[in-house]
Design an enzyme around this catalytic site. Structure first.
Site, PDB file in Angstrom:
ATOM      1  CG  HIS A 197      -4.302   2.725  -0.462  1.00  0.00           C
ATOM      2  ND1 HIS A 197      -5.242   2.082   0.295  1.00  0.00           N
ATOM      3  CD2 HIS A 197      -3.362   3.180   0.405  1.00  0.00           C
ATOM      4  CE1 HIS A 197      -4.884   2.153   1.580  1.00  0.00           C
ATOM      5  NE2 HIS A 197      -3.757   2.819   1.669  1.00  0.00           N
TER       6      HIS A 197
ATOM      7  CG  HIS B 241       2.428   0.218   4.267  1.00  0.00           C
ATOM      8  ND1 HIS B 241       2.245  -0.638   5.323  1.00  0.00           N
ATOM      9  CD2 HIS B 241       1.267   0.888   4.098  1.00  0.00           C
ATOM     10  CE1 HIS B 241       1.004  -0.479   5.789  1.00  0.00           C
ATOM     11  NE2 HIS B 241       0.391   0.440   5.061  1.00  0.00           N
TER      12      HIS B 241
ATOM     13  CG  ASP C 169      -2.061  -0.899   1.154  1.00  0.00           C
ATOM     14  OD1 ASP C 169      -2.054  -1.771   0.261  1.00  0.00           O
ATOM     15  OD2 ASP C 169      -2.980  -0.769   1.980  1.00  0.00           O
TER      16      ASP C 169
ATOM     17  CG  HIS D 289      -3.620   7.126   2.829  1.00  0.00           C
ATOM     18  ND1 HIS D 289      -3.921   7.043   4.172  1.00  0.00           N
ATOM     19  CD2 HIS D 289      -3.193   5.902   2.483  1.00  0.00           C
ATOM     20  CE1 HIS D 289      -3.651   5.822   4.599  1.00  0.00           C
ATOM     21  NE2 HIS D 289      -3.216   5.098   3.590  1.00  0.00           N
TER      22      HIS D 289
HETATM   23 NI    NI Z   1      -2.549   3.184   3.403  1.00  0.00          NI
END
Ligand code: NI
Length: 447
Positions: free
Chosen positions: A308, A399, A257, A312
């Site tokens: 995503h 991530h 992510d 954010h």
């Molecule tokens: Ni995230």
């Protein structure tokens, strides 16, 4: 043939070979390439994180970039001398795009200083002609200044159509405000200073079709347009690997992510290739738009790309129009690069509600193993956590914006592959497990 003649021919042969070798070396030397310079300074009252490119065999331009970076640093240090606040930050990073032989390098500076969290940003773009291995100015790439009027018109259309509140100063900006442009494969990206737009600190990037401005561009440098894009889409659609390769294996989907993050993600996909592993990336639109070449590379290597959101934000805290903007704009950005619709959404923080689920026609992919790599920040602990917790059909959340994560994941892959695990993309896992994914539905594992 007498001996003398033979010797002469031999001599010429040797001369010829060495001459071509020397020529080759010279030509190689002239090839366009660059390296990444990374500096990090953690002092009592400030943090400095600086990344910039240096070009091989380009002392003049390297000096110029270094001078620019030094100047930004000294400005920052001057300002923080006058404040008693400890939390100051300077961040300099870069990204680049590629169109034909022209590389556009964008160096961004952000800093936060002083009592009122004064925010500063500045942008600098360098253009490189890779064919002649030389720096080039925008006024050589553009043959008519009228292009900036077109940029301005298209920018205002965009702001109006997307209900972006902007300061009326925009209307009066002169053409220099429309000179921050990046030439990417599919679009010209116009970067607007968000201070003028809505006083946020976000930069706004508007994609401009080459077709709208083709007549103003120098054809010596730009010669391929839509045609090439179609060929790319046809030729390079990645195939799902044959299921038989994974008979009897436990299948795991690693998902990354918040990226892509230029050097870290690039290292990750190179290491994945060496291990014949595929994964999935849930990208932020604001990062993808700045690194289209990297996104394309990820796509052609067969990894799954999901969204995503743009930047954010927690969707449950937004108004409906804002949610749709976060989702639709990001889908557009990703589709422009890969030519493929985005099927999967991972809402930031895994946060959604019934209305959000019903209004977004995508499959929501959450996770069954949360490594919390951003918190652990330790390569060994990250790899151990993955090794100890994964099972067949798991979706693992990590991530690709931390070096420790990249290293930890690579280690975990090496260990788990010895134990009959295989690493596959979400697209592959869905297909191998014969799952029919529904839209407006949530998945935490695929078993
Ligand atoms: Ni995230």
């Amino acid at each position: 043939m007498n001996k003398f003649k033979k010797n002469i021919i031999g001599l010429f042969l040797i001369l010829g070979i060495s001459l071509s070798a020397v020529l080759l070396i010279i030509m190689r030397d002239k090839e366009f390439s660059f390296n990444d310079i990374s500096e990090r300074l953690n002092k009592d009252n400030y943090i400095m994180q600086i990344n910039y490119p240096i070009f091989n065999g380009q002392n003049k331009i390297n000096r110029e970039i270094k001078k620019y970076i030094d100047n930004e640093k000294s400005n920052f240090l001057k300002i923080i001398k006058e404040t008693s606040i400890k939390d100051n930050q300077l961040n300099i990073g870069y990204s680049y795009t590629e169109k034909d032989n022209i590389y556009s390098f964008h160096i961004r500076t952000y800093s936060i200083t002083g009592n009122n969290n004064a925010y500063y940003r500045s942008d600098k773009i360098y253009y490189f002609d890779a064919k002649n291995n030389d720096i080039i100015q925008i006024n050589e790439l553009v043959i008519d200044d009228q292009i900036y009027e077109v940029f301005k018109k298209l920018a205002l259309d965009y702001l109006n159509n997307n209900n972006v509140l902007y300061d009326k100063k925009c209307l009066n900006m002169d053409k220099d405000n429309y000179k921050l442009v990046m030439f990417s494969n599919n679009y010209i990206q116009l970067i607007l200073d968000s201070k003028i737009i809505d006083d946020s600190n976000r930069e706004l990037i508007i994609n401009i079709n080459y077709n709208d401005v083709i007549s103003y561009l120098n054809k010596k440098y730009f010669y391929s347009f839509e045609k090439e894009k179609d060929e790319f889409v046809k030729n390079e659609i990645p195939q799902i690997r044959d299921k038989k390769l994974f008979n009897g294996k436990k299948l795991v989907a690693l998902t990354f992510d918040d990226g892509p993050s230029y050097d870290k993600t690039k290292r990750l996909i190179d290491e994945l290739d060496k291990r014949n592993a595929r994964v999935s990336f849930f990208m932020l639109g604001e990062h993808a738009i700045k690194q289209p070449e990297l996104v394309k590379e990820i796509y052609v290597r067969g990894h799954t790309i999901g969204s995503h959101t743009y930047d954010h934000k927690q969707l449950t805290k937004l108004k409906t129009e804002e949610i749709m903007y976060e989702v639709n704009y990001t889908n557009e950005i990703l589709k422009d690069i890969t030519g493929e619709d985005v099927k999967y959404l991972r809402p930031p923080y895994g946060s959604y509600n019934k209305e959000i689920l019903e209004s977004i026609n995508m499959s929501f992919i959450l996770w069954s193993v949360d490594v919390e790599d951003w918190k652990i920040k330790d390569e060994k602990k990250i790899s151990n956590y993955i090794i100890e917790n994964v099972k067949d059909g798991d979706i693992v959340l990590v991530h690709d914006i931390h070096n420790e994560t990249i290293e930890g994941v690579i280690k975990a892959i090496d260990e788990l592959q010895k134990k009959d695990f295989a690493f596959v993309s979400i697209d592959e896992l869905v297909s191998y497990k014969k799952i029919i994914l529904e839209k407006n539905a949530v998945y935490r594992f695929l078993k």
